[in-house]
Design a protein around this motif. Sequence first.
Motif, PDB file in Angstrom:
ATOM      1  N   LEU A  10     -59.104  45.971  22.096  1.00 49.76           N
ATOM      2  CA  LEU A  10     -60.235  45.091  21.823  1.00 49.76           C
ATOM      3  C   LEU A  10     -59.839  43.854  21.021  1.00 49.76           C
ATOM      4  N   THR A  18     -61.186  36.868  20.625  1.00 49.60           N
ATOM      5  CA  THR A  18     -61.367  38.051  21.466  1.00 49.60           C
ATOM      6  C   THR A  18     -62.832  38.404  21.721  1.00 49.60           C
ATOM      7  N   PRO A  22     -59.369  38.597  26.281  1.00 47.40           N
ATOM      8  CA  PRO A  22     -58.532  39.696  25.793  1.00 47.40           C
ATOM      9  C   PRO A  22     -57.416  39.172  24.891  1.00 47.40           C
ATOM     10  N   LYS A  23     -57.014  39.991  23.923  1.00 49.73           N
ATOM     11  CA  LYS A  23     -55.971  39.538  22.989  1.00 49.73           C
ATOM     12  C   LYS A  23     -54.660  39.253  23.702  1.00 49.73           C
ATOM     13  N   VAL A  53     -55.452  47.749  31.313  1.00 46.11           N
ATOM     14  CA  VAL A  53     -56.503  46.770  31.032  1.00 46.11           C
ATOM     15  C   VAL A  53     -57.818  47.481  30.703  1.00 46.11           C
ATOM     16  N   HIS A  55     -60.507  45.549  27.951  1.00 48.73           N
ATOM     17  CA  HIS A  55     -61.293  44.450  27.381  1.00 48.73           C
ATOM     18  C   HIS A  55     -61.052  43.168  28.188  1.00 48.73           C
ATOM     19  N   ALA A  57     -60.896  42.820  31.346  1.00 47.56           N
ATOM     20  CA  ALA A  57     -59.843  43.181  32.303  1.00 47.56           C
ATOM     21  C   ALA A  57     -59.724  42.168  33.435  1.00 47.56           C
TER      22      ALA A  57
END
Length: 236
Positions: A10, A18, A22-23, A53, A55, A57
Amino acid sequence: MKAMIFAAGLGTRLQPFTLNAPKALFPVNGKPLLQRNIEYLKSYGIQEFVINVHHFADQIEDFLKQNDNFGVEIQISDEREELLETGGGLVKAKDLLGDKPFLVMNSDILTDMPIDEFITFHSRHEALISLAVSDRESTRKLLFDENNKLCGWKDLRNGDSIIENPDFKQTLAFSGIHIIDPKFFELNTFDGKFSIMKPYMELMKSHEIYGFDHTDYKLLDVGKMESVPLAEEWFK
């Protein structure tokens, strides 16, 4: 050797970025972390990747497609339904990882550690698992004996610990990079959502788990905003 990159997290420490991405796509000097690590591992000859994947995705899948997977083969391990942490995510990807030792790396780690030396270290020790570690500040440390064999874990924040050998010789921080023999999957007793450190703490009692000390090389956890200025200084 195949490599798995953990990109499902996350990334709460990288907010506000974020909240909308995504990070793994956080840019350092304009280049996303995921791209940097694919290119880094590719420079050592790694051509096959598994990426998990969860967050945002779709953004990761679109990014890879737009860049033709950066010239490597990539399979996606889909955790959209449930984020499984490092251990659960690894077990879910089991069928994609093959029957030879493979490398695992967190997407938010940047390093110039020599991967070829790490692979040689793993092979020479005939290890079940090899952990990249270094002498740096960390809230949690792994304990190793005089032969660099794993013998415990300690949380410096609250004193919690698991110690197999009280005569440990050094405490080092885990770098989020490991090489795993697929025999691990036969030996692992955990399932569902769990940290990879849980089976490691069990398996260290009966199997060869070693630490590869790369203290002389750069390593940075870019999963937090306060690391970004140094990341942009070190990794152009």
